[in-house]
Design an enzyme around this catalytic site. Structure first.
Site, PDB file in Angstrom:
ATOM      1  N   HIS A  63       1.875   6.841  -7.976  1.00 54.95           N
ATOM      2  CA  HIS A  63       1.725   5.749  -7.005  1.00 54.95           C
ATOM      3  C   HIS A  63       0.447   5.884  -6.173  1.00 54.95           C
ATOM      4  O   HIS A  63       0.036   6.983  -5.815  1.00 54.95           O
ATOM      5  CB  HIS A  63       2.971   5.607  -6.116  1.00 54.95           C
ATOM      6  CG  HIS A  63       3.229   6.718  -5.141  1.00 54.95           C
ATOM      7  ND1 HIS A  63       2.686   6.735  -3.882  1.00 54.95           N
ATOM      8  CD2 HIS A  63       4.007   7.822  -5.228  1.00 54.95           C
ATOM      9  CE1 HIS A  63       3.111   7.799  -3.224  1.00 54.95           C
ATOM     10  NE2 HIS A  63       3.911   8.482  -4.008  1.00 54.95           N
ATOM     11  N   ASP A 173       0.155  13.187  -1.457  1.00 58.97           N
ATOM     12  CA  ASP A 173       1.254  12.406  -2.051  1.00 58.97           C
ATOM     13  C   ASP A 173       0.826  10.942  -2.044  1.00 58.97           C
ATOM     14  O   ASP A 173       0.853  10.315  -0.982  1.00 58.97           O
ATOM     15  CB  ASP A 173       2.521  12.624  -1.231  1.00 58.97           C
ATOM     16  CG  ASP A 173       3.669  11.714  -1.625  1.00 58.97           C
ATOM     17  OD1 ASP A 173       3.714  11.276  -2.786  1.00 58.97           O
ATOM     18  OD2 ASP A 173       4.507  11.420  -0.751  1.00 58.97           O
ATOM     19  N   GLU A 201       5.392   2.466  -3.368  1.00 59.71           N
ATOM     20  CA  GLU A 201       6.416   3.469  -3.646  1.00 59.71           C
ATOM     21  C   GLU A 201       7.027   3.989  -2.358  1.00 59.71           C
ATOM     22  O   GLU A 201       8.231   4.255  -2.282  1.00 59.71           O
ATOM     23  CB  GLU A 201       5.800   4.631  -4.449  1.00 59.71           C
ATOM     24  CG  GLU A 201       6.808   5.627  -5.014  1.00 59.71           C
ATOM     25  CD  GLU A 201       7.137   6.781  -4.072  1.00 59.71           C
ATOM     26  OE1 GLU A 201       8.048   7.559  -4.382  1.00 59.71           O
ATOM     27  OE2 GLU A 201       6.488   6.896  -3.000  1.00 59.71           O
ATOM     28  N   GLU A 202       6.199   4.145  -1.330  1.00 62.10           N
ATOM     29  CA  GLU A 202       6.659   4.751  -0.081  1.00 62.10           C
ATOM     30  C   GLU A 202       7.621   3.861   0.709  1.00 62.10           C
ATOM     31  O   GLU A 202       8.238   4.320   1.667  1.00 62.10           O
ATOM     32  CB  GLU A 202       5.455   5.108   0.804  1.00 62.10           C
ATOM     33  CG  GLU A 202       4.511   6.141   0.204  1.00 62.10           C
ATOM     34  CD  GLU A 202       5.114   7.534   0.108  1.00 62.10           C
ATOM     35  OE1 GLU A 202       6.316   7.683   0.389  1.00 62.10           O
ATOM     36  OE2 GLU A 202       4.378   8.459  -0.265  1.00 62.10           O
ATOM     37  N   HIS A 312       3.659  13.449   4.167  1.00 64.57           N
ATOM     38  CA  HIS A 312       3.646  12.228   4.976  1.00 64.57           C
ATOM     39  C   HIS A 312       3.076  12.452   6.373  1.00 64.57           C
ATOM     40  O   HIS A 312       3.300  11.644   7.268  1.00 64.57           O
ATOM     41  CB  HIS A 312       5.051  11.607   5.085  1.00 64.57           C
ATOM     42  CG  HIS A 312       5.573  11.074   3.793  1.00 64.57           C
ATOM     43  ND1 HIS A 312       6.789  10.435   3.698  1.00 64.57           N
ATOM     44  CD2 HIS A 312       5.047  11.069   2.547  1.00 64.57           C
ATOM     45  CE1 HIS A 312       7.003  10.076   2.449  1.00 64.57           C
ATOM     46  NE2 HIS A 312       5.950  10.451   1.730  1.00 64.57           N
TER      47      HIS A 312
END
Length: 341
Positions: A63, A173, A201-202, A312
């Site tokens: 992603h 990420d 995606e998140e 994150h």
């Protein structure tokens, strides 16, 4: 490999604002692609022919998006109020630098000064509504000339190699997964492969579902970043995984139970090749695999992830050798699937 990761991590790409990342990836993919398109959601889908013509049997997925903030209002004093885009620990927000909107307006995340808080307030994590973005505006009108509600804010963080082979950056990420796909695209392939760089995606694996629905693969390999949580204050059984001990092979997470045969294939490939590997000791979260797996009649899914500390957060940390081993294992997986096809 690592230079591609660095370049990708430096780009802004909050969920639904992935354009800069997509443009970079499209430029890298174009010389090697047989077909390339962007679907209605914004996923970048690249098809490359290999030695063995297998069509859409194998889908490789990572992603493009990262967590961030989105402005919902501007106060009379010129401060910006915001929501989080994706899962962000509120404790990491205070004092962090951001860039807001297409103009990349610099800003800082602020909060009421500690000497103005009560003893009870100091015991709790501040509520999101207590934070604000300070862009240096001297009032609402001046702020409105620079930004608007609906603009996203991306964390500003240097990309830095440090310590013994570690990398510090935002958005590891899943720019690490995107980098793996780019490097595979640049190589001759033993079979046809469809590379998918997904959006959103998140915020609920939204892009992955639509991409898999249109491609209809039999097998999907998801390349990801996953939380390490190897803080020394934690009990070992809650530490999930460890940077420097190899890629994480997924057998289950909060969204999917991965195909057992493909998990065993990845494990055997790693062991036979002398590659370090590990599994999670604590299960949480999910990936695009959960959405892909449930598409149409179902898809066999496998996952390889890089362990990432402070996932994150504005500054995440990962081990460079894990990323390189991730690429090697993904390459071996494609070759093994080609032999079975």
């Amino acid at each position: 490999m690592i230079e591609t990761v660095k370049a990708l991590c430096a780009l802004p790409g909050v969920s639904s604002f992935e354009e800069p990342v997509r443009a970079y990836l499209k430029g890298r993919a174009a010389p090697y692609a047989d077909r390339i398109r962007v679907d209605a959601m914004g996923n970048l889908i690249v098809f490359k022919r290999g030695t063995k013509p297998t069509g859409n049997r194998l889908m490789l997925c990572a992603h493009m998006d990262e967590v961030g903030l989105i402005v919902h209002s501007i106060t009379p004093e010129g401060y910006l109020k915001f929501h989080c885009v994706g899962g962000i620990d509120r404790r990491v927000l205070l004092g962090k630098q951001v860039r807001v909107g297409e103009g990349q307006v610099p800003g800082v995340i602020g909060l009421k000064a500690i000497h103005l808080t009560t003893a009870e307030e100091r015991k709790k994590v501040p509520r999101l509504e207590d934070y604000y973005l300070d862009i240096g505006a001297r009032g609402q009108q001046e702020a409105q000339e620079l930004v608007s509600p609906g603009d996203c804010a991306v964390f500003e963080s240097d990309v830095l190699e440090f310590g013994q082979g570690m990398l510090k950056a935002k958005a590891i990420d899943d720019r690490v997964g995107c980098a793996v796909l780019v490097k595979l695209l640049e190589e001759p392939l033993p079979m046809d492969c469809t590379f998918v760089f997904t959006v959103q995606e998140e915020v609920g694996t939204r892009g992955g579902f639509g991409a898999a629905f249109s491609i209809t693969p039999e097998i999907a390999l998801v390349l990801e970043g996953t939380t390490a949580a190897d803080n020394p204050a934690l009990e070992p059984h809650t530490q999930v995984c460890w940077p420097g001990k190899g890629p994480v092979l997924s057998w289950m997470d909060g969204s999917a139970i991965y195909d057992r045969g493909l998990f065993e294939l990845l494990r055997q490939l790693a062991q036979d090749s002398g590659l370090p590997w590990q599994v999670k000791h604590y299960l949480a979260g999910g990936t695009d695999a959960g959405a892909i797996q449930r598409t149409k009649a179902g898809v066999r899914v496998a996952g390889i992830s890089a362990p990432v500390r402070y996932l994150h957060a504005p500054s995440s940390v990962a081990c460079i050798s894990d990323m390189e081993h991730m690429l090697t294992l993904a390459r071996l997986f494609v070759a093994a699937v080609a032999e079975q096809s």
